[in-house]
Design a protein around this motif. Structure first.
Motif, mmCIF file in Angstrom:
data_model
loop_
_atom_site.group_PDB
_atom_site.id
_atom_site.type_symbol
_atom_site.label_atom_id
_atom_site.label_comp_id
_atom_site.label_asym_id
_atom_site.label_seq_id
_atom_site.Cartn_x
_atom_site.Cartn_y
_atom_site.Cartn_z
ATOM 1 N N GLY A 690 45.149 29.995 19.126
ATOM 2 C CA GLY A 690 44.602 31.225 19.682
ATOM 3 C C GLY A 690 43.542 31.884 18.831
ATOM 4 N N PHE A 691 42.995 31.180 17.824
ATOM 5 C CA PHE A 691 42.014 31.774 16.918
ATOM 6 C C PHE A 691 40.606 31.388 17.341
ATOM 7 C CE2 PHE A 691 45.294 31.062 13.289
ATOM 8 C CZ PHE A 691 46.157 31.945 13.920
ATOM 9 N N ASP A 692 39.713 32.370 17.384
ATOM 10 C CA ASP A 692 38.298 32.067 17.575
ATOM 11 C C ASP A 692 37.612 32.060 16.211
ATOM 12 O OD1 ASP A 692 38.097 34.697 16.846
ATOM 13 O OD2 ASP A 692 37.086 35.382 18.648
ATOM 14 N N TRP A 693 36.284 31.892 16.215
ATOM 15 C CA TRP A 693 35.585 31.736 14.944
ATOM 16 C C TRP A 693 35.632 33.005 14.104
ATOM 17 C CZ3 TRP A 693 31.355 34.548 13.300
ATOM 18 C CH2 TRP A 693 30.686 35.310 14.257
ATOM 19 N N ARG A 694 35.694 34.169 14.749
ATOM 20 C CA ARG A 694 35.759 35.419 13.984
ATOM 21 C C ARG A 694 37.076 35.511 13.210
ATOM 22 N NH1 ARG A 694 32.118 39.642 16.215
ATOM 23 N NH2 ARG A 694 30.988 38.740 17.970
ATOM 24 N N ILE A 695 38.173 35.165 13.868
ATOM 25 C CA ILE A 695 39.463 35.175 13.175
ATOM 26 C C ILE A 695 39.459 34.137 12.058
ATOM 27 C CG2 ILE A 695 41.926 34.707 13.439
ATOM 28 C CD1 ILE A 695 41.770 35.883 16.221
ATOM 29 N N ASN A 696 38.877 32.978 12.321
ATOM 30 C CA ASN A 696 38.792 31.950 11.281
ATOM 31 C C ASN A 696 38.049 32.466 10.053
ATOM 32 O OD1 ASN A 696 40.111 30.177 12.979
ATOM 33 N ND2 ASN A 696 38.246 29.145 13.662
ATOM 34 N N VAL A 697 36.927 33.164 10.281
ATOM 35 C CA VAL A 697 36.143 33.698 9.173
ATOM 36 C C VAL A 697 36.958 34.739 8.405
ATOM 37 C CG1 VAL A 697 34.128 35.110 8.592
ATOM 38 C CG2 VAL A 697 33.904 33.195 10.179
ATOM 39 N N ALA A 698 37.660 35.612 9.137
ATOM 40 C CA ALA A 698 38.472 36.638 8.474
ATOM 41 C C ALA A 698 39.585 36.009 7.638
ATOM 42 C CB ALA A 698 39.066 37.586 9.510
ATOM 43 N N LEU A 699 40.214 34.953 8.173
ATOM 44 C CA LEU A 699 41.282 34.291 7.426
ATOM 45 C C LEU A 699 40.743 33.552 6.214
ATOM 46 C CD1 LEU A 699 43.428 32.955 10.407
ATOM 47 C CD2 LEU A 699 43.944 34.876 8.915
ATOM 48 N N LEU A 700 39.560 32.956 6.348
ATOM 49 C CA LEU A 700 38.952 32.286 5.198
ATOM 50 C C LEU A 700 38.652 33.283 4.086
ATOM 51 C CD1 LEU A 700 36.438 29.736 6.794
ATOM 52 C CD2 LEU A 700 38.439 29.204 5.399
ATOM 53 N N SER A 701 38.115 34.417 4.458
ATOM 54 C CA SER A 701 37.785 35.414 3.435
ATOM 55 C C SER A 701 39.030 35.951 2.758
ATOM 56 C CB SER A 701 37.006 36.573 4.064
ATOM 57 O OG SER A 701 37.834 37.334 4.927
ATOM 58 N N ALA A 744 47.496 38.441 18.925
ATOM 59 C CA ALA A 744 47.898 39.249 17.769
ATOM 60 C C ALA A 744 49.160 38.693 17.120
ATOM 61 C CB ALA A 744 48.120 40.697 18.207
ATOM 62 N N VAL A 745 50.127 38.267 17.924
ATOM 63 C CA VAL A 745 51.364 37.694 17.373
ATOM 64 C C VAL A 745 51.047 36.415 16.602
ATOM 65 C CG1 VAL A 745 53.570 36.629 17.966
ATOM 66 C CG2 VAL A 745 52.845 38.711 19.135
ATOM 67 N N SER A 746 50.200 35.551 17.174
ATOM 68 C CA SER A 746 49.838 34.311 16.493
ATOM 69 C C SER A 746 49.161 34.589 15.163
ATOM 70 C CB SER A 746 48.900 33.476 17.381
ATOM 71 O OG SER A 746 49.542 33.064 18.554
ATOM 72 N N VAL A 747 48.223 35.533 15.164
ATOM 73 C CA VAL A 747 47.485 35.842 13.933
ATOM 74 C C VAL A 747 48.425 36.415 12.880
ATOM 75 C CG1 VAL A 747 45.691 37.298 12.931
ATOM 76 C CG2 VAL A 747 45.290 36.157 15.112
ATOM 77 N N MET A 748 49.294 37.347 13.274
ATOM 78 C CA MET A 748 50.183 37.988 12.292
ATOM 79 C C MET A 748 51.166 36.990 11.686
ATOM 80 S SD MET A 748 50.922 41.825 13.766
ATOM 81 C CE MET A 748 51.533 41.293 15.352
#
Length: 848
Positions: A690-701, A744-748
């Motif tokens: 469920g992650f798009d590129w913005r979430i990927n960038v935030a997680l990388l940072s 949101a659940v997946s990201v958290m």
């Protein structure tokens, strides 16, 4: 030990030895002040703290040994403390004992005296003992032990001068004593025989009491045999004699020599206390009465879960309401920063402005959570000062043992953030105290799953956006599921890759309950919050600068820039067409003045949104009319002047078009940037989670610093000129990425299991001395987190569940698995329990 004359020798070496929580560190600080040095003992991860103080013509070096209850070498701390005393041969050993728990501290005192070294006993925290109704007679205790006894209140400096004088006096003693402090009853014949053999051979190291070494050989087994020196044949003969004596004693006494020694020391400790302590207590101490309720087998988990729930409700749920007060202040700061930075261009801004606002947005996003942390840290300080935090460790110890961890794994987990208020770095560092390698390594690899302080901003952001009506429940899920996963992973590791490593016994000290002081709680809360603010001002700012570069490079192509420039020129031309014949067009005779007008309009609208009430709004109008009288018709629609209304309408249309163009340029620039391309390249792998590129960038940072996840989202969903909205509002306004509660659940959950930050990984490398384990600590949690996030998406999609129901199902499944794994006992564990004799179990429990 050689004679030492203080008047002729300029340096003394003093060792502080004692049990945990006896106040050794307080005394160490009182003696040495700021003249301290912290390092590790060679070859091990146990911390070595040393310092110095001057006493007349003497320079005294003080070494604070690891807290230990004995010198039998069950744990790494015991081995380190024993080896230091035997090899470094300090001139004086200061044995620190908690006055309220003498029965637990005196067995170590007996061992130190039996070593034949110069010992000064410090009965610390005498004030606490007196409040409990215990009156210690230092003269009587000194007579029982045969060594000086000093009473102290270390935190107030009481007794420090007397301690220094006693150290100086004892350092001048020339004889090596080998007193018979404890009578070991039926074991005495064996002790005397081994002691005679040691005296007749050359295997005893110089300066070591033969009685202590004989006891060590009978009590400590193979570990004690390594202390022997000299010819191999003599060493072998002594070792064989000790082993034979142990076996013979075990058969005749029905218990091991080691357990017998512990029991005798405990019995003698009680006799010593009876002769030197007046017990004026009436009934059970209040701490024990409270523990009968809070540590009850059935009630303890209920109180623990209720405590966690209350901490989250008061700090994050209620604390979040305070951010509605702090955010307008931060928004005003952004408006001020925007006003003092170089003026914005029509499409692009000068570097100083773009970079400056980027930094302000990154920092503001995180500073908005300061009220939450103040409340959270205050509550944690109350738990610590009251003594309940240690009880939490005791309660969790019952669970940890079933999953292959050690009781001392609790403190690292608490430090790492069981209450979402810790940090993984000190959590990993605290694993130094875990005595056996298997539990220590398992703890190092699972501590990062805890909810460290830096994870809270992302949790708060997503929960406030997608679960505003169920904040407490979702926070409870997140705070406890990390512990559940950590236990399951620890069990998996200890039955697979770590199964061949040794374990060791666990000893825990429960402090008395205390009423927290307001000043102490507030000081701790402000200190910890200030550390968070400093981290925002250093690490997060540095990460934000790197991310800024990676999101700007390589930039838009010349064709795309020309495209946006064409649209901008068309919108400006349309503005001039609408202003044709309008007398107010004279206020913008050039392109530069038009940009000035738009910037003034943008700033005016931003301040207008934050103006509180009609009075503030009217004052703002008056201020702008005074500063920019030529722009008043464009800003303020006064009267019925049709030209002013047309001018204002034309400007609004132009400003809206400019905002659209700038937003489109920004999104396209982010998409084609280096970091954006990396995030997009990851989408085929992360899309199922469920992650798009913005979430990927935030997680990388966030790998550089956990807080950077929210800071990065804050700039990826950046404010338009003239806006100072909260990140939640910006993400909702720009929510074209179709984020849902399920997302949101997946990201958290992924974020909870995601590998820790770079600083923690460095600490893992240092604590394990292995690059392989560091890489494992990165790869394994990443795979686990993606699997859990993917399971969330699959479960929600297959069963058509909403986000709250899905996380409830995932939580329930994990909890059920935990119960099954925790209740299961292998045949080997069952057999080990059956073989354990009641005497052994009872003796060990009493010792603990």
């Amino acid at each position: 030990m050689s004679s030492l004359n203080p008047s002729s020798r300029a340096r003394l070496k003093v060792a502080l030895a004692g049990q945990q929580n006896a106040g050794k560190s307080t005394l160490f600080n009182a003696l040495t002040g700021a003249r301290q040095h912290i390092a590790n003992y060679p070859g091990v991860t146990v911390e070595k703290k040393s310092g110095t103080y001057a006493d007349g013509d003497l320079k005294v070096e003080v070494v604070d040994l690891p807290g230990t209850y004995s010198l039998t070498s069950f744990s790494l701390e015991e081995r380190v403390a024993r080896d230091f005393l035997l090899r470094e041969k300090p001139d004086v050993i200061v044995n620190v004992i908690d006055a309220s728990t003498l029965e637990r501290g005196l067995p170590l005192t007996f061992q130190l005296i039996e070593m034949g070294v110069q010992v000064v006993v410090v009965v610390n925290m005498i004030d606490v003992a007196e409040r409990l109704g215990l009156k210690v007679d230092p003269e009587a205790l000194a007579a029982q032990l045969g060594v000086p006894v000093i009473v102290c209140v270390g935190r107030r400096g009481v007794g420090i001068a007397e301690l220094r004088a006693a150290v100086r006096q004892m350092a001048s003693c020339a004889h090596v004593r080998s007193p018979k402090i404890v009578d070991y009853g039926t074991l005495e014949d064996s002790i005397a025989d081994i002691e005679r053999r040691l005296e007749e051979s050359s295997v005893r190291p110089a300066g070591i009491s033969s009685r202590w070494l004989a006891l060590a050989l009978l009590d400590g087994g193979s570990e004690a045999e390594t202390l022997l020196i000299g010819p191999a044949a003599e060493r072998q003969a002594i070792a064989e004699a000790a082993r034979s004596a142990r076996e013979t004693f075990g058969l005749s006494a029905g218990t091991s020599a080691s357990d017998h020694v512990i029991a005798c020391r405990l019995r003698h400790a009680l006799d010593t206390i009876q002769a030197s302590v007046q017990d004026r207590r009436r009934g059970l101490p209040i701490s024990e009465r409270i523990d009968r309720v809070l540590l009850n087998r059935w009630l303890a988990p209920v109180f623990l879960l209720a405590t966690i729930w209350a901490v989250y409700q008061l700090s994050i749920v209620q604390g979040y309401e305070l951010t509605k007060v702090t955010w307008p202040l931060l928004a005003s700061f952004r408006n001020w920063a925007s006003s003092v930075l170089p003026a914005a261009g029509f499409l692009t801004d000068p570097f100083a402005r773009a970079f400056g606002l980027w930094m302000v947005d990154s920092v503001n996003t995180l500073l908005n959570y300061v009220p939450i942390f103040l409340i959270l840290f205050s509550l944690i300080a109350i738990l610590e000062d009251s003594g309940y935090m240690a009880r939490i460790a005791f309660i969790l110890d019952r669970i940890l043992k079933r999953f292959g961890l050690h009781g001392q794994s609790t403190l690292p987990m608490v430090l790492a953030g069981v209450f979402a208020g810790g940090c993984a770095v000190p959590g990993v560092m605290a694993t130094k105290a875990i005595p056996d390698p298997r539990a220590r390594l398992a703890t190092i690899l699972t501590v990062p799953f805890m909810n460290c302080l830096a994870k809270v901003p992302l949790y708060t952001l997503l929960i406030s956006m997608f679960f505003p009506e169920n904040k407490g429940l979702v926070l409870f899920y997140l705070s406890t599921i990390t512990v559940v996963v950590a236990l399951l992973v620890a069990k998996l590791l200890t039955v697979t890759v770590l199964r061949k490593m040794e374990t060791a016994p666990f000893v825990m000290e429960l402090p008395h309950y205390h009423l927290p002081t307001l000043t102490g709680v507030l000081r701790r809360a402000f200190d910890r919050t200030w550390l968070y603010i400093k981290k925002v001002g250093t690490i997060v700012v540095a990460v934000a600068a790197v991310i800024y570069v990676l999101l700007q490079f390589p930039g838009l192509s010349a064709d795309r820039i020309a495209y946006f420039q064409g649209r901008a020129e068309a919108s400006i031309a349309e503005f001039h067409n609408r202003m044709a014949g309008n007398p107010f067009a004279a206020a913008v005779p050039s392109q530069e003045r038009l940009i000035d007008l738009i910037n003034v309009y943008t700033a005016y609208r931003a301040e207008k949104l934050n103006a509180g009430g009609k009075g503030a709004s009217d004052a703002l109008d008056a201020a702008y009319a005074s500063r920019h009288p030529e722009f008043v018709p464009f800003l303020l629609r006064r009267g019925t002047d049709p030209n002013a209304r047309k001018a204002s309408s034309a400007l609004k249309t132009l400003a809206d078009e400019r905002k659209t163009l700038r937003r489109e340029m920004k999104e396209e620039r982010l998409t084609v940037s280096a970091l954006g391309r990396i995030g997009q390249a990851m989408e085929p792998v992360t899309r199922f989670a469920g992650f798009d590129w913005r979430i990927n960038v935030a997680l990388l940072s966030s790998f550089a610093a956990r807080e950077s996840s929210v800071a990065t989202l804050g700039v990826l969903f950046g404010s338009d000129d003239g806006e100072a909205k909260r990140l939640e509002d910006r993400m909702e306004a720009q929510g074209r990425t179709n984020y849902t509660p399920l997302t949101a659940v997946s990201v958290m959950l992924f974020f909870a299991l995601y590998p820790p930050c770079l600083a923690t990984m460095i600490m893992v490398r240092l604590q394990t001395a292995s690059t392989r384990w560091m890489l494992f600590a990165i790869v394994f949690p990443t795979m686990l987190g993606l699997a859990v996030a993917g399971t969330v998406q699959l479960t929600g999609w297959a069963l058509a569940l909403d986000g709250l129901t899905t996380i409830s199902v995932i939580y329930g499944s994990a909890l059920a698995l935990l119960v099954v794994v925790g209740l299961y006992r292998s045949p080997r564990e069952v057999w080990r329990t059956v073989r354990a004799t009641p005497a052994t179990i009872n003796t060990r429990e009493t010792a603990t």
